[in-house]
Design an enzyme around this catalytic site. Structure first.
Site, short mmCIF file in Angstrom:
data_model
loop_
_atom_site.label_atom_id
_atom_site.label_comp_id
_atom_site.label_asym_id
_atom_site.label_seq_id
_atom_site.Cartn_x
_atom_site.Cartn_y
_atom_site.Cartn_z
N LYS A 1 0.85 -1.20 0.00
CA LYS A 1 0.00 0.00 0.00
C LYS A 1 0.88 1.24 0.00
O LYS A 1 0.59 2.23 -0.66
CB LYS A 1 -0.88 -0.01 1.25
CG LYS A 1 -2.06 0.95 1.19
CD LYS A 1 -3.17 0.40 0.33
CE LYS A 1 -4.44 1.23 0.48
NZ LYS A 1 -5.53 0.75 -0.37
N LYS B 1 26.41 12.86 -20.15
CA LYS B 1 26.08 12.14 -18.91
C LYS B 1 27.23 12.23 -17.91
O LYS B 1 27.76 11.24 -17.45
CB LYS B 1 25.72 10.69 -19.19
CG LYS B 1 24.45 10.51 -20.02
CD LYS B 1 24.05 9.05 -20.11
CE LYS B 1 22.78 8.89 -20.93
NZ LYS B 1 22.98 9.13 -22.36
N ASP C 1 30.76 12.60 -12.10
CA ASP C 1 31.99 12.62 -11.31
C ASP C 1 31.87 13.72 -10.25
O ASP C 1 30.84 14.38 -10.14
CB ASP C 1 33.21 12.85 -12.21
CG ASP C 1 34.43 12.08 -11.72
OD1 ASP C 1 34.71 12.15 -10.51
OD2 ASP C 1 35.08 11.43 -12.56
N ARG D 1 17.51 5.86 -33.64
CA ARG D 1 17.56 4.98 -34.82
C ARG D 1 16.39 5.18 -35.77
O ARG D 1 16.52 4.97 -36.97
CB ARG D 1 17.64 3.52 -34.37
CG ARG D 1 19.01 3.12 -33.86
CD ARG D 1 19.00 1.75 -33.24
NE ARG D 1 18.26 1.74 -31.98
CZ ARG D 1 18.11 0.66 -31.22
NH1 ARG D 1 18.63 -0.49 -31.59
NH2 ARG D 1 17.44 0.74 -30.08
N ASP E 1 25.01 14.88 -24.99
CA ASP E 1 24.59 13.80 -24.08
C ASP E 1 25.81 13.17 -23.40
O ASP E 1 26.06 11.97 -23.54
CB ASP E 1 23.78 12.77 -24.86
CG ASP E 1 23.03 11.82 -23.95
OD1 ASP E 1 22.97 12.08 -22.74
OD2 ASP E 1 22.51 10.81 -24.46
#
Length: 459
Positions: free
Chosen positions: A92, A297, A300, A425, A295
């Protein structure tokens, strides 16, 4: 097994439906009250119920079964035992100690989960449960319900693309009881009149428009993204996962007119040269009015990230409008991104990812409080204060093979309330990237417009 009618009459003997005058939680006075929990106390009935529910379903579609707490938990358990489909248990609320899990059991991200519910009224509890299950990167396409009170919940869920299988509805059981002498004609009429006038008005949450978000935006990059989206009527970010300068520039030339941003992985360009790669790329961005999203990412400590951002051969700080960064380094690790916007990595969809629910909660706290952060990458809905960037959108590979659509523009706008779709893609691998970009632009914009519509169950 006995007939469905005979089975219901056996269940009715356990007192699962009472007739009279009952004040519901909503404050509405109802002529009937449903409580299916007694079914769990009769092993034979519970076993038969499980089989009736299973007979309605395409069992090959499901990897997991999950009951909506609490009344449906024994039903889901019985179905798991009868079908050999693994069971997971949804709490819950998450524990505040130990693993702090909301979902218990053994499962893998991406699996398709059947939800089991005892009674459906407005559909609100199921909407909430679906969101929590999908927060664990599980997929929900089908819901099986023992009894539909016919007050709008089934229609609400079906309008959102879910398949709802119901064993009984209240009109059907009233007819059975009337034929069996348990209800008078007058009582049945009173119940039908009640149902006609008491569809639950459950208002769905809707996303804010780009105009509204623009009014509230504080960061210059957020404003520019939203302004570009409105000007070009596009929410498309193309991912340029190519490995040469020529491929990068050719792709930018073809898709530039149709996108709001081009997402790069600049460190995979094998022949990178700042003058030959970045200068012409920036010219194309200016020509076609799109932003550059690196991008990277970053992940560090702050000092290292600052060096990666400002130094080296790529000099990202000189050309990127916004970058992606993990938040694992904490709040101060994001301080170095002063002249760009930051898209925080809130959650990942890869198998075995460590971005659990508790991690996402902490990551969101950092993202919401840091002035450099404009939004997040996530497979789940995030607060509206942040712009949501959703990757993995692909029209050609939109299904999971089990009946539900997950990565289409329509799904991510309607379900996640995303702001921008990221397509890789589906565009750069296409035989005609420009035409593919136009298609995704149109699909994304239409999905955005559709997501603004306010949907309410009929009153």
């Amino acid at each position: 097994m006995e007939s469905k009618k005979e089975f219901f009459l056996e269940c009715y003997k356990l007192g699962i439906i009472k007739f009279g005058r009952f004040t519901l939680k909503s404050g509405i006075e109802s002529p009937f009250y449903v409580d299916l929990r007694p079914l769990a106390s009769d092993p034979k009935i519970l076993k038969n119920l499980a089989n009736y529910l299973l007979e309605m379903l395409p069992l090959d579609n499901f990897d997991l079964i999950c009951g909506v707490p609490y009344a449906a938990l024994p039903m889901a358990t019985a179905m798991s035992l009868e079908s050999y489909i693994p069971l997971i248990i949804k709490r819950k609320e998450a524990k505040n100690y130990g693993t702090k899990k909301l979902i218990e059991g053994i499962y893998q991200k991406g699996q398709n989960c059947l939800l089991v519910e005892d009674v459906i009224t407005s559909g609100k509890s199921l909407i909430e449960t679906i969101a929590e299950v999908e927060q664990e990167d599980l997929k929900v396409a089908d819901i099986v319900v023992v009894l539909d009170r016919e007050q709008g919940g089934k229609q609400l869920l079906e309008s959102k693309g879910y398949r709802v299988h119901t064993l009984f509805n209240i009109s059907e059981v009233c007819n059975i009881l009337q034929e069996n002498g348990e209800l008078t004609d007058e009582e049945v009429k009173r119940i039908h009149d009640f149902l006609q006038g008491n569809h639950i008005q459950f208002e769905e949450k809707t996303r804010s428009s780009y105009e509204k978000k623009l009014e509230c935006s504080q960061h210059s990059v957020s404003k520019k993204l939203l302004e570009t989206a409105l000007a070009k009527q596009s929410n498309l970010i193309a991912s340029a996962d190519v490995t040469t300068t020529q491929e990068l520039l050719e792709l930018a030339e073809k898709v530039g007119p149709h996108i709001i941003a081009l997402k790069t992985h600049i460190d995979i360009i094998s022949d990178f040269d700042y003058e030959k790669t970045i200068i012409p790329l920036k010219q194309l961005a200016t020509k076609y009015q799109f932003l550059l999203m690196e991008d990277r990412k970053f992940a560090d400590i702050g000092n290292t990230q600052e060096l990666q951002f400002t130094s080296g051969v790529f000099k990202i700080t000189d050309w990127a409008d916004f970058v992606t960064s993990q938040v694992i380094g904490g709040f101060e690790s994001l301080d170095c991104f002063k002249n760009v916007g930051v898209v925080a990595i809130i959650g990942m969809s890869s198998k075995g990812t460590l971005t659990t629910n508790s991690y996402r909660e902490e990551a969101l706290k950092v993202a919401l409080s840091h002035p450099n952060v404009i939004g997040g990458v996530s497979q789940n809905e995030i607060p509206e204060d942040l712009l949501l960037f959703t990757p993995g959108v692909n029209l050609a590979d939109s299904g999971d093979g089990k009946g539900q659509q997950y990565n289409t523009p329509d799904h991510v706008f309607k379900t996640l309330h995303t702001d921008f779709i990221i397509v890789g893609r589906g565009i750069y691998k296409s035989e005609n990237p420009e035409q593919a970009a136009i298609t995704y632009k149109n699909e994304g914009w239409n999905a955005y417009l559709n997501s603004l519509e306010k949907k309410v169950t009929q009153n």
